[in-house]
Every structure is written in C-alpha cells, then in structure tokens.
Design an enzyme around this catalytic site. Sequence first.
Site, PDB file in Angstrom:
ATOM      1  N   GLY A  14      -1.770  -1.988   1.633  1.00  0.00           N
ATOM      2  CA  GLY A  14      -1.453  -3.419   1.644  1.00  0.00           C
ATOM      3  C   GLY A  14      -0.581  -3.754   2.840  1.00  0.00           C
ATOM      4  N   HIS A 180      18.180  -1.249  -6.957  1.00  0.00           N
ATOM      5  CA  HIS A 180      17.576  -2.242  -6.067  1.00  0.00           C
ATOM      6  C   HIS A 180      17.220  -3.450  -6.923  1.00  0.00           C
ATOM      7  CE1 HIS A 180      15.441  -3.856  -2.682  1.00  0.00           C
ATOM      8  NE2 HIS A 180      14.278  -3.817  -3.279  1.00  0.00           N
TER       9      HIS A 180
END
Length: 312
Positions: A14, A180
Amino acid sequence: MAMKRKKISVIGAGFTGATTAFLLAQKELGDIVLVDIPQLENPTKGKALDMLESSPVLGFDANIVGTSDYADTADSDIVVITAGIARKPGMSRDDLVTTNQKIMKQVTKEVVKYSPNCYIIVLTNPVDAMTYTVFKESGFPKNRVIGQSGVLDTARFRTFVAQELNISVKDVTGFVLGGHGDDMVPLVRYSYAGGIPLEKLIPKDRLDAIVERTRKGGGEIVNLLGNGSAYYAPAASLAEMVEAIVKDQRRILPAIAYLEGEYGYEGIYLGVPTILGGNGIEKVIELELTEDEKAALAKSVESVKNVMRVLE
C-alpha cells in the site's frame, strides 16, 4: 566469497509499504522485495517496476521486485511488515485489532518459514499489540522483533517544536515514551533545541499544546486525508530504523521493544529509547522519570494492555 547486497522484504504494498520500499532503494540499503496478496500481485509488480525505472534518474543501484509469493523473500536480512487494514475516520485503533492480528499471524508464518534469521520491524496498527503478536508467533528472540512508532511520534513532536520556534528541525531532539496512541508520553524534560531544554524556550501552555498535537498527530492526518492514513513520515521512520540495523549505526532511537523489567514492566511491547544497531535492539535505555511521567506512562501501558486483552 562474493559480497552480496542485503535483502529487505516489505510486506504490504500500500502507500506506506511502497513508499518505504522506494526510500530503502534510494538509500541503497539493499535489494527490495515488495509483497502483497495474490489479488494485488500485478499492481505490486507495477509499483516495483516503476520504482526500478526511476533508478537511472535518481542514481541508485538496487533491484526492486514485486510479488505475492513469499518464496521470493527467502533469506531476507530484514522484513518490514506494513500489511493490514487501514484505520478509517471514526475508527478506534482497537477496531483494527482482531483483523490485523489474523493478518500478522499469517504473514509471520510465511516470513519465518523463508527467512528464519531475519530482523522484523512492524508498523501495522495497533502497533504495540501487533509487534507482540509477531514476537509470539515468530519465536524469535526479542532483539529481532521491533515495532515502529517512536521515531514517527518523535518526528511529529520535533516538527511542531521547530515550527513553534521557527528553527531547523535538525536542531530539535526529543523522546516519546509509551504506546502509539492518545496516551503516548512525549518527554519534554528530555527534549532540546540546539542543546537548550525546550522548557527554557517555549512557554508551558504552548508546550502542552504541542504535546497534545503530537498525541493526536496520526488522527489529524487521517481526518485531513478523509481516506487512508499517513504514509510519508511513517515510511521515512521505517527507513531510518532499517538503516540503523543494516549499517550497524547503534543509533539511540525510540522503538517498540519487549520489556523484561525495564521501567517496571514485564512481558509487554512498549515504546522506549533503545540502541538500535546490527543486532537489532541492543539495549533499552532507562531514563529517570518524575512521578507525573511515571503516572502518564502507567496510563499508556494500561491502554496497550487493554488492546492486548482484545488479542486474548
């Protein structure tokens, strides 16, 4: 014996995977194998060929191939995993967990089968939990399975600080601890501009705003794009980590590492300052934290553990 180039496989072609492959090739860190699912094999080959055809213009020597066959990744030195479904607006990171965990398990099986001695860097979100999944599935030692978040989070923090002070980003250093996500802990006390503590240069309310913007940095880009998520800065962050390993640079970089008692946590993958070199994560650097920072880190760890519960 003939010298050979390093071989780096990027799983997931991607935006992030393809951009990562392109940066790695430009830096001449090795030959690149870009991998995606069989339904996307032709576009993956097309991207790889397009990159390869830029090499005479940009002046780099690296072979780049696209494939859906993991046999082509055999004997990779480093494998970067970006595969997975992307986060959509309004989607929490937790929504991603179950789907991406399945993908991580499938990918890891193939990676380990063909490259039993490689180093693995994971980007797929929710990255703390996905790195843990890859670690467990691979059976690799902890130094060889690493998650990427801190380089990116720190880059965002440094960008906002440089904008605030109207100075070069090169002169801004900083660290982000923890998971994160919205509970990450930018360590302002350990952040400097030209060697001067940020607290001496930026008023507290502005610094707090920068910290908050850093926490929401990924979401800010998701909302602006309207479709998909950030890929230039994540890819650049991955390339910096790969370079540190390939060139045995022993960089001090924030990375998602497996903790065995550091910072008081055990058996969890978490973003911490590390020494990253030819042996992967060579050391976790333990910083002294204030009570407030410890509390913020504990909150971040709780967020990671909540995602991990979805795994079980």
